[in-house]
Design a protein around this motif. Structure first.
Motif, short mmCIF file in Angstrom:
data_model
loop_
_atom_site.label_atom_id
_atom_site.label_comp_id
_atom_site.label_asym_id
_atom_site.label_seq_id
_atom_site.Cartn_x
_atom_site.Cartn_y
_atom_site.Cartn_z
N VAL A 151 0.85 -1.19 0.00
CA VAL A 151 0.00 0.00 0.00
C VAL A 151 0.88 1.24 0.00
N ASP A 152 0.63 2.14 -0.95
CA ASP A 152 1.37 3.40 -1.04
C ASP A 152 0.59 4.49 -0.30
N VAL A 153 1.25 5.13 0.66
CA VAL A 153 0.66 6.24 1.40
C VAL A 153 1.43 7.50 0.99
N GLN A 154 0.75 8.41 0.32
CA GLN A 154 1.39 9.60 -0.23
C GLN A 154 1.03 10.84 0.57
N PHE A 155 2.06 11.56 0.98
CA PHE A 155 1.90 12.82 1.70
C PHE A 155 2.25 13.94 0.71
N LYS A 156 1.26 14.76 0.38
CA LYS A 156 1.40 15.68 -0.74
C LYS A 156 1.32 17.15 -0.31
N ILE A 157 2.18 17.96 -0.90
CA ILE A 157 2.08 19.42 -0.82
C ILE A 157 2.03 19.92 -2.25
N SER A 158 0.90 20.49 -2.64
CA SER A 158 0.64 20.81 -4.04
C SER A 158 0.31 22.29 -4.19
N GLU A 159 1.21 23.02 -4.86
CA GLU A 159 1.01 24.45 -5.10
C GLU A 159 0.31 24.61 -6.45
N TYR A 160 -0.85 25.22 -6.46
CA TYR A 160 -1.64 25.28 -7.69
C TYR A 160 -1.86 26.71 -8.17
N LYS A 161 -2.15 26.80 -9.47
CA LYS A 161 -2.59 28.06 -10.07
C LYS A 161 -3.70 27.75 -11.06
N ASN A 162 -4.85 28.39 -10.89
CA ASN A 162 -5.93 28.31 -11.86
C ASN A 162 -5.62 29.31 -12.97
N GLU A 168 -4.34 31.30 -6.77
CA GLU A 168 -3.27 30.39 -6.37
C GLU A 168 -3.50 29.92 -4.94
N GLY A 169 -2.87 28.82 -4.60
CA GLY A 169 -2.96 28.31 -3.24
C GLY A 169 -2.16 27.04 -3.08
N THR A 170 -2.29 26.43 -1.94
CA THR A 170 -1.57 25.19 -1.63
C THR A 170 -2.54 24.17 -1.05
N ILE A 171 -2.46 22.96 -1.56
CA ILE A 171 -3.29 21.86 -1.07
C ILE A 171 -2.40 20.87 -0.34
N HIS A 172 -2.85 20.47 0.86
CA HIS A 172 -2.17 19.43 1.61
C HIS A 172 -3.11 18.22 1.66
N ALA A 173 -2.60 17.08 1.24
CA ALA A 173 -3.47 15.91 1.17
C ALA A 173 -2.68 14.64 1.45
N ILE A 174 -3.40 13.63 1.92
CA ILE A 174 -2.86 12.28 2.08
C ILE A 174 -3.65 11.37 1.15
N GLU A 175 -2.95 10.67 0.27
CA GLU A 175 -3.59 9.73 -0.66
C GLU A 175 -3.08 8.34 -0.36
N ILE A 176 -3.99 7.39 -0.24
CA ILE A 176 -3.64 6.01 0.10
C ILE A 176 -4.18 5.09 -0.99
N LYS A 177 -3.28 4.29 -1.60
CA LYS A 177 -3.67 3.45 -2.73
C LYS A 177 -2.95 2.10 -2.64
N PRO A 178 -3.64 1.01 -2.92
CA PRO A 178 -2.93 -0.27 -3.08
C PRO A 178 -2.04 -0.19 -4.32
N ARG A 179 -0.86 -0.77 -4.24
CA ARG A 179 0.10 -0.67 -5.34
C ARG A 179 -0.44 -1.32 -6.62
N GLU A 180 -1.05 -2.49 -6.50
CA GLU A 180 -1.49 -3.23 -7.69
C GLU A 180 -2.96 -3.02 -8.03
N ASN A 181 -3.74 -2.49 -7.10
CA ASN A 181 -5.16 -2.21 -7.35
C ASN A 181 -5.95 -3.44 -7.79
N GLN A 182 -5.66 -4.58 -7.16
CA GLN A 182 -6.47 -5.77 -7.37
C GLN A 182 -7.71 -5.70 -6.48
#
Length: 231
Positions: A151-162, A168-182
């Motif tokens: 399982v991949d647990v991703q800690f993200k800091i994402s600076e965006y611009k529309n 503009e702004g910054t998004i902080h998020a945690i994304e959790i995904k199984p590696r193989e997605n079975q």
């Protein structure tokens, strides 16, 4: 060409006013105390999201079209330097994880024109696509072993611009995904979710089924800005 696959994702959006770095560290400690850690990887990328500027039809459907240019990486994994992904929303899982169909092609550049044929094969009207959002994405991926599942647990800091309204702004998020997605891997995802929400009950209120593109559009429609940038 990567084969289409259903992608199971649990996402927490750490909204304004919350100490995202503190939450990130708490989650890492909880996981390290419970599951074997396999690896830690870091990368930075420039992501560009495309849509019909007049209708935002892909956002309306919960879909996203993204080109990615890898800027830097640290770790043993070989990340794709340039790629496009076309993700289509399928459904919300019973335990708040989201299911999307992910179709991807690796290319020589991040120029969307290189992927015109690929998108047209998927039924996308490429003549209506324009760059809508740019994101500088800084990601740390902690891979853990849950039973037989990685399982991949991703800690993200994402600076965006529309690009439409220059918000503009910054998004902080945690994304959790199984590696193989079975299919069977969903039980591992649910096990991780139950553990961290039991230890950190506030996270249960922060789940979202939106893609990064969806979050940016929602935020930049608001009147306020989130200009805090922490790397």
């Amino acid at each position: 060409l990567t084969k289409p696959k259903d992608e199971f994702e649990l996402k927490y959006e750490i909204k304004e006013g919350r100490k995202h770095l503190e939450i990130y560290q708490q989650v890492k400690v909880i996981l390290q105390q419970t599951f074997p850690r396999v690896s830690v990887e870091r990368y930075a990328s420039k992501d560009t999201y495309y849509d019909n500027v007049a209708t935002l039809e892909h956002w309306e459907k919960g879909d996203s079209i993204r080109t990615r240019q890898l800027l830097a990486q640290d770790g043993q994994c070989s990340f794709k330097k340039n790629a496009i992904s076309y993700k289509t929303y399928k459904q919300q899982g019973k335990y708040n994880f989201t299911i999307r169909k992910n179709e991807e092609r690796i290319g020589e550049t991040s120029n969307i024109e290189e992927y015109t044929h690929f998108l047209q094969e998927k039924g996308v009207k490429t003549n209506t696509l324009n760059p809508i959002v740019e994101v500088l994405d800084y990601t740390q991926t902690v891979t853990i072993q849950v039973g037989q599942t990685l399982v991949d647990v991703q800690f993200k800091i994402s600076e965006y611009k529309n690009l439409n309204n220059d918000k503009e702004g910054t998004i902080h998020a945690i994304e959790i995904k199984p590696r193989e997605n079975q299919i069977q891997d969903r039980m591992a995802l649910i096990e991780v979710q139950k553990l961290i929400e039991e230890r950190l009950p506030e996270l249960a209120q922060l789940t979202t089924n939106k893609s990064m593109y969806g979050i940016v559009i929602e935020r930049s429609k608001e009147n306020t800005k989130d200009n805090e940038i922490v790397i």
